[in-house]
Design a protein around this motif. Sequence first.
Motif, mmCIF file in Angstrom:
data_model
loop_
_atom_site.group_PDB
_atom_site.id
_atom_site.type_symbol
_atom_site.label_atom_id
_atom_site.label_comp_id
_atom_site.label_asym_id
_atom_site.label_seq_id
_atom_site.Cartn_x
_atom_site.Cartn_y
_atom_site.Cartn_z
ATOM 1 N N TRP A 166 0.920 -1.257 0.063
ATOM 2 C CA TRP A 166 0.159 -0.047 0.016
ATOM 3 C C TRP A 166 0.872 1.215 -0.058
ATOM 4 N N ILE A 167 1.900 1.394 0.921
ATOM 5 C CA ILE A 167 2.553 2.578 0.901
ATOM 6 C C ILE A 167 3.566 2.558 -0.232
ATOM 7 N N LYS A 168 4.106 1.501 -0.672
ATOM 8 C CA LYS A 168 4.885 1.519 -1.904
ATOM 9 C C LYS A 168 4.015 1.886 -3.265
ATOM 10 N N MET A 169 2.922 1.584 -3.319
ATOM 11 C CA MET A 169 2.219 1.929 -4.084
ATOM 12 C C MET A 169 2.006 3.323 -4.253
ATOM 13 N N THR A 170 1.790 3.903 -3.121
ATOM 14 C CA THR A 170 1.584 5.519 -2.934
ATOM 15 C C THR A 170 2.972 6.125 -3.235
ATOM 16 N N PHE A 171 4.071 5.646 -2.698
ATOM 17 C CA PHE A 171 5.199 6.331 -2.949
ATOM 18 C C PHE A 171 5.702 6.248 -4.223
ATOM 19 N N GLU A 172 5.309 5.381 -5.161
ATOM 20 C CA GLU A 172 5.734 5.322 -6.655
ATOM 21 C C GLU A 172 4.805 6.110 -7.239
ATOM 22 N N GLU A 173 3.402 6.400 -6.985
ATOM 23 C CA GLU A 173 2.676 7.470 -7.726
ATOM 24 C C GLU A 173 3.109 8.592 -7.648
ATOM 25 N N LEU A 174 3.689 8.902 -6.218
ATOM 26 C CA LEU A 174 4.093 10.268 -5.972
ATOM 27 C C LEU A 174 5.385 10.657 -6.759
ATOM 28 N N ILE A 175 6.347 9.726 -6.909
ATOM 29 C CA ILE A 175 7.578 9.864 -7.711
ATOM 30 C C ILE A 175 7.242 9.982 -9.026
ATOM 31 N N SER A 176 6.102 9.386 -9.589
ATOM 32 C CA SER A 176 5.894 9.487 -11.115
ATOM 33 C C SER A 176 5.273 10.809 -11.256
ATOM 34 N N SER A 177 4.807 11.421 -10.373
ATOM 35 C CA SER A 177 4.314 13.011 -10.740
ATOM 36 C C SER A 177 5.219 13.839 -10.494
ATOM 37 N N MET A 178 6.422 13.546 -9.804
ATOM 38 C CA MET A 178 7.252 14.739 -9.658
ATOM 39 C C MET A 178 8.330 14.918 -10.748
ATOM 40 N N PRO A 179 8.938 16.207 -10.698
ATOM 41 C CA PRO A 179 9.779 16.499 -12.068
ATOM 42 C C PRO A 179 11.015 15.344 -11.638
#
Length: 531
Positions: free
Chosen positions: A273-286
């Motif tokens: 769950w946390i890894k999925m969130t972490f990866e989504e945030l990274i994908s949206s960052m520059p």
Amino acid sequence: MPLNKECPSSTSSSDEQGSDGESSLSSSHRFNSTASASDTDCSRESFISDGSSKHCTPSSSPPNALTLDEVMDCARGISNLNLFHEIVVNRDFHLEPQSLPEDSLWKLVHDNVHNAFWDSLESEINNDPPEYKQAINLLEEIREILLSFLNPGANRMRTQILEMLDMDLIRQQVDNDAVDVAGLASYIINVMGKMCAPVRDEEIQKLRENPGSIVMIFREIFRVLELMKTDFVNLTINSLRPIMQKQSVEYERATFQSILEKTPGALNNTVAWIKMTFEELISSMPSIQEKGQPCLPGPFQVLNAAFLHILLWDYTEHPFPETWMTDEGRLREVQAQLRQWQAVNEVLLIVHNAVAGPVQGVAALSERLKRMAAVLLNHMHDPNFKLHEALVSVSAQICSELNKSLAERSYPTLSTSLQTTLTGQICAIAQKDNPIRILVVSFSVSTEDRVQHYFMALICDRKPETRLEQTPSGLDAIRLELASLAAKFLSLVNYNRAVYGPFYADIIRKLMFSNSSQSPASPPQDFVTSE
């Protein structure tokens, strides 16, 4: 057939029971906050520590095969954790007397066995001379049940019960044909009247007036005693709840840690769950890097986004995180109500956009339409709920109510074409990607997006209580309902963060290390909320 069962005794500290032989049952509805200021969030140090804390470091050793005893021990731990959590967070939690489903096999067997026992007892007593072997066993069991209801300091009543129900003396009376079973039953009923909760007074009165046989009277005595057992367990729960609330965070954390030590995979779903969130945030960052290091989201940013994911959780797509298992039912309830009120809000936006002037500012009409839509869209979370059919009914009812209100205020009623358009737009709510829905309902910003922004702002706010009713534009119609749901959700989030914060900190720290060759920098002070 009565059975010997353990029943927790009352924990009331009153000395009145010991002095006058009477006890009373009172329920407490106090509900104190269980998360202290220092426990509401993971501390700053917890995110940048070396992971040596016993509390927050999940075992990294390969899982071993569990024995049956270990599996059962873990099951008991989970059961105890669920029960403890329910008592702490649900002030209305209480036990109900056991009731078997009508026409079920269990009830049939239960009734047959009990009837056979009482028929056997009646046969013994009606013998000439009477036999009292089973009756003595019943009296002994009744005595133990009555004693279990007493407070530790109720010495006078304990002595009295032991004297009146002295089993050795009763056996001697049986041998000499001098036992007064009816008198003993009358004494037992009087003691039950002193011990029972006020809600059982009517049952006690029925026992006193019972004209049936002695066997029927004892059968009813045991039935009422079973009710009293439940009452005293609930009294114990209410008495212990304030104490449990003070220790709840540490207890639940330690209990989960012990489960994790026995089953190292007990955090797998939480990590996912946390890894999925972490990866989504990274994908949206520059993708711009600073000093050779990739841009990473802050730890509290990850955790807050993960909490928003829990609000929107799709149970069909992903396994539910283990750290939320004790609140899954409450989360599902919040989700179901949120979906319902989002749909109601979209219906009202469509109505106000389509009809415009004649309904603008008419608060009473808007409230009627809201309640009408809410009733028809109730249970829309049910898998068997037919949303399109419900929306057709909503459309028909709303058109009828609008025409009635317009006529009363001397406005022309809705034309047939407008009613058809209104029905089509309302039914389009069931189609998430319908362009008419996106454009007309929300003016290019969906209700779901507005709700998510609202909840995210509250999760990140250090003092969300002051902003609960400050809903974004477009959500004014469901402002009170949304604020109520947000308060419930924030309560769940804050408690969960207080209990499992160290576990989350360790998971996030490892994710950040895996994406950086250096230790992650200390989180900005803005992310360190008072926990």
